[in-house]
Design an enzyme around this catalytic site. Structure first.
Site, PDB file in Angstrom:
ATOM      1  N   HIS A   1       0.647  -1.138  -0.101  1.00 34.30           N
ATOM      2  CA  HIS A   1      -0.001  -0.020  -0.003  1.00 34.30           C
ATOM      3  C   HIS A   1       0.861   1.286  -0.044  1.00 34.30           C
ATOM      4  CE1 HIS A   1      -3.061  -3.026   1.121  1.00 34.30           C
ATOM      5  NE2 HIS A   1      -3.963  -1.895   0.610  1.00 34.30           N
TER       6      HIS A   1
ATOM      7  N   TRP B   1     -18.657 -15.841   5.129  1.00 30.72           N
ATOM      8  CA  TRP B   1     -19.867 -15.203   5.159  1.00 30.72           C
ATOM      9  C   TRP B   1     -19.869 -14.151   6.478  1.00 30.72           C
ATOM     10  CZ3 TRP B   1     -19.552 -20.474   5.493  1.00 30.72           C
ATOM     11  CH2 TRP B   1     -19.553 -20.881   6.961  1.00 30.72           C
ATOM     12  N   LYS B   2     -19.003 -14.316   7.180  1.00 35.77           N
ATOM     13  CA  LYS B   2     -18.813 -13.321   8.402  1.00 35.77           C
ATOM     14  C   LYS B   2     -18.175 -11.927   7.815  1.00 35.77           C
ATOM     15  CE  LYS B   2     -18.674 -16.743  11.984  1.00 35.77           C
ATOM     16  NZ  LYS B   2     -17.834 -17.486  13.077  1.00 35.77           N
TER      17      LYS B   2
ATOM     18  N   GLY C   1       0.414  -5.460  14.580  1.00 37.09           N
ATOM     19  CA  GLY C   1       1.296  -4.194  14.802  1.00 37.09           C
ATOM     20  C   GLY C   1       2.826  -4.507  15.420  1.00 37.09           C
TER      21      GLY C   1
END
Length: 337
Positions: free
Chosen positions: A47, A228-229, A306
């Site tokens: 990113h 699906w969650k 993190g």
């Protein structure tokens, strides 16, 4: 071509110089370049610099306006709503989180909703922004449709990233996740390297699970994380972002054919103002210590969200930041043009 190593200062300065050529003021170019460079510094290569050429093309095509800043539409105590005016997504997001942080200093909690903004690149930057000021940070965004509803055969949902960041003296906990099993930036990295994904990452045109990133990218059919969650969570994040901001939802963003005009929400909670500072530190420490005491399978290690960022940051500051040579050459062409 492979990777080469570059210092943070050279990386940031080069990106800044390119952004100035693309119409950014020096101050805004410096801030945006910092956010891009910090992403790679922290090891989130999907990113950062790899997205920079796409960002520049969006500016060239008029999807991102370097001169535009958020415009206040509503302010009611702990809640503000802003129009991003299609300005640079990372700058808009940084501004929105800074406003949420400032509001939380007065009320204990601050919430800022942002409409008509653009891709924020690495959402984790704004979680780190919160914890570096001692605040708990939560933020999320919608995206274009790039993931099917569970059981669906076409993209209807966004992979709508969610960030939750909690300060801790020995290392903040910063969860940065898309609602797809693999973010599209990571899928692009696999495609660029000519490799498959390590796990099934999406669907082919027949509805079969596949590890082929090119097929997934071409059809915008990423696998929802948790199946699906993840599909359900994607939907409610889109609902919250578009309702609170007064902006476009995923299906409306998708109508333009371009991922622009997104809706986002930023929350900050101040443990000190909420009289939770000491308790929060003690509780966070006990939870992380319990996590790290976990038994593991051979060759495995347990990390909290993190944890590796701080390791990557330290290593890359010392040794240099790895950057894809082909991507870098493309950036330099923009600089020379």
């Amino acid at each position: 071509m492979g990777d080469f190593l570059i210092s943070y200062d050279e990386l940031q300065q080069t990106l800044k110089e390119v952004l100035i050529q693309f119409g950014f003021s020096e101050e805004r170019a410096d801030q945006s370049a910092h956010l891009f460079a910090k992403t790679d510094l922290d090891g989130v290569r999907s990113h950062g610099v790899n997205r920079f050429p796409v960002f520049l093309k969006y500016i060239q095509n008029g999807y991102v306006d370097p001169s535009k800043e958020p415009d206040l539409e509503s302010s009611i105590g702990i809640f503000e709503r802003w129009d991003g005016q299609l300005g640079p997504g990372n700058l808009n997001a940084s501004f929105a989180m800074s406003r949420a942080i400032e509001i939380s200093k007065n009320f204990g909690i601050g919430c800022v909703a942002l409409k008509q903004t653009n891709h924020w690149m690495r959402g984790g930057n704004f979680g780190w922004q919160a914890v570096e000021s001692g605040k708990i940070g939560i933020c999320f965004t919608n995206t274009k449709a790039n993931m099917p509803a569970w059981g669906g055969s076409e993209p209807k949902l966004g992979n709508n990233p969610l960030i939750v960041a909690i300060p801790r003296k020995k290392g903040p906990i910063v969860l940065d996740m898309a609602m797809s099993q693999f973010a599209y930036g990571k899928l692009s990295n696999f495609a660029r390297a000519g490799t498959k994904t390590p796990y099934e990452a999406g669907f082919d045109t027949d509805g079969n699970l596949t590890k082929d990133p090119n097929v997934i990218i071409e059809n915008d059919m990423a696998l929802p994380a948790g199946m699906w969650k993840g599909a359900g969570l994607s939907l409610v994040l889109d609902l919250l972002a578009s309702i609170l901001s007064g902006g476009d939802s995923t299906h409306e963003v998708d109508k333009s054919g371009v991922e622009k005009g997104l809706s986002q929400v930023f929350l900050a909670l101040d443990p000190k103002k909420l009289e939770l500072e000491e308790w929060a530190e003690t509780k966070a420490e006990s939870i992380i210590q319990d996590l790290k005491s976990s038994q593991v399978f051979d060759g495995k290690e347990v990390f909290y969200p993190g944890e590796n960022v701080l390791r990557n940051r330290q290593m890359n500051l010392k040794s240099g930041i790895p950057v894809d040579q082909e991507v870098w050459n493309e950036i330099l062409k923009f600089k020379e043009s």
